[in-house]
Design an enzyme around this catalytic site. Structure first.
Site, short mmCIF file in Angstrom:
data_model
loop_
_atom_site.label_atom_id
_atom_site.label_comp_id
_atom_site.label_asym_id
_atom_site.label_seq_id
_atom_site.Cartn_x
_atom_site.Cartn_y
_atom_site.Cartn_z
N GLY A 19 -7.50 -24.96 -18.54
CA GLY A 19 -6.44 -24.48 -19.42
C GLY A 19 -6.74 -24.64 -20.89
N SER A 20 -8.02 -24.59 -21.26
CA SER A 20 -8.37 -24.77 -22.69
C SER A 20 -7.81 -23.62 -23.53
CB SER A 20 -9.89 -24.86 -22.86
OG SER A 20 -10.49 -23.71 -22.31
N LEU A 90 -8.42 -8.93 -10.36
CA LEU A 90 -7.10 -8.32 -10.12
C LEU A 90 -7.27 -7.00 -9.40
CD1 LEU A 90 -5.59 -8.98 -13.66
CD2 LEU A 90 -5.00 -10.20 -11.54
N HIS A 106 -12.86 -13.92 -23.42
CA HIS A 106 -14.15 -14.22 -22.80
C HIS A 106 -15.03 -15.00 -23.80
CE1 HIS A 106 -17.50 -13.63 -20.03
NE2 HIS A 106 -18.24 -13.39 -21.09
C1 GRF Z 1 -12.86 -20.55 -21.54
O1 GRF Z 1 -14.26 -20.48 -21.54
C2 GRF Z 1 -12.28 -19.37 -22.27
O2 GRF Z 1 -13.13 -18.87 -23.27
C3 GRF Z 1 -12.10 -18.37 -21.17
O3 GRF Z 1 -11.96 -19.07 -19.96
C4 GRF Z 1 -12.33 -20.41 -20.15
C5 GRF Z 1 -11.10 -21.26 -19.97
O4 GRF Z 1 -11.34 -22.02 -18.88
N1 GRF Z 1 -10.89 -17.64 -21.41
P1 GRF Z 1 -10.42 -23.29 -18.58
O5 GRF Z 1 -9.05 -22.77 -18.28
O6 GRF Z 1 -10.45 -24.17 -19.80
O7 GRF Z 1 -11.09 -23.91 -17.38
#
Ligand code: GRF
Length: 186
Positions: A19-20, A90, A106
């Site tokens: 969830g970053s 999806l 991405h």
């Molecule tokens: C990150 O690399 C972001 O750039 C992309 O997906 C990843 C997030 O993964 N949208 P997480 O949810 O932190 O595991």
């Protein structure tokens, strides 16, 4: 006439991991009104972040079809969907029904490094790093690029550790999301 901030668009965020990116979206509550989080996995760190921000989580399991999911999102008056580390493809009919309102974030400067491990691969190859937000279409990572932000120029990997490179990537991601709302809000 008093012109204030535009009302943030109601958003749903799809996650499968830490969830970053979700965290960045949740912290920008004046730009993104995150109303629901959708995930295919239980007990992930991303779910804890959702709970901390008081955002309901919808678990995708076999009993929830994408048709039902679509109905739920419409009842919540969701305007836009974000795929943030979502690890499922999806169904085309779902993408079609939300065409133009699904965005994937991405961790590379597409079209370079589509798919998984994008940040790791671009770092190992000492290529420039960055983030792309693009429209989601039926083809993986090939939708129209909406915006890109570079986080590191090429050939710096020897001077910067991968964790540091990821920190730069996260900062660029926050910048990209702010710019995205500005352009979408216009
Ligand atoms: C990150 O690399 C972001 O750039 C992309 O997906 C990843 C997030 O993964 N949208 P997480 O949810 O932190 O595991």
């Amino acid at each position: 006439m008093l012109v204030g901030l535009r009302k943030p668009k109601n958003s749903a965020v799809f996650i499968s991991g830490h969830g970053s990116t979700l965290q960045a979206l949740l912290e920008m509550q004046y730009q993104f009104a995150v109303k629901v989080i959708v995930t295919n996995r239980k007990n992930i760190l991303g779910s804890l972040k959702a709970k901390r921000f008081g955002v309901p989580i919808l678990y995708l399991n076999s009993s929830i079809s994408y048709k039902v999911l679509s109905e739920v999102l419409k009842t919540k008056r969701i305007d836009q969907l974000f795929l943030a580390g979502f690890m499922k493809i999806l169904p085309p009919e779902f993408v079609e029904s939300w065409q133009g309102r699904i965005f994937n974030i991405h961790p590379s400067l597409l079209p370079h490094y589509p798919g998984l491990g994008a940040a790791e691969k671009s770092y190992e190859d000492q290529k420039e790093m960055g983030v792309t937000i693009h429209n989601v279409t039926a083809e993986l990572d090939l939708g129209k690029k909406f915006l890109q932000v570079r986080s590191m120029v090429a050939d710096l990997s020897s001077a910067v550790s991968f964790p540091e490179a990821v920190t730069f990537l996260r900062r660029s991601e926050q910048h990209l999301l702010r710019e995205f709302t500005f352009r979408r809000g216009l």
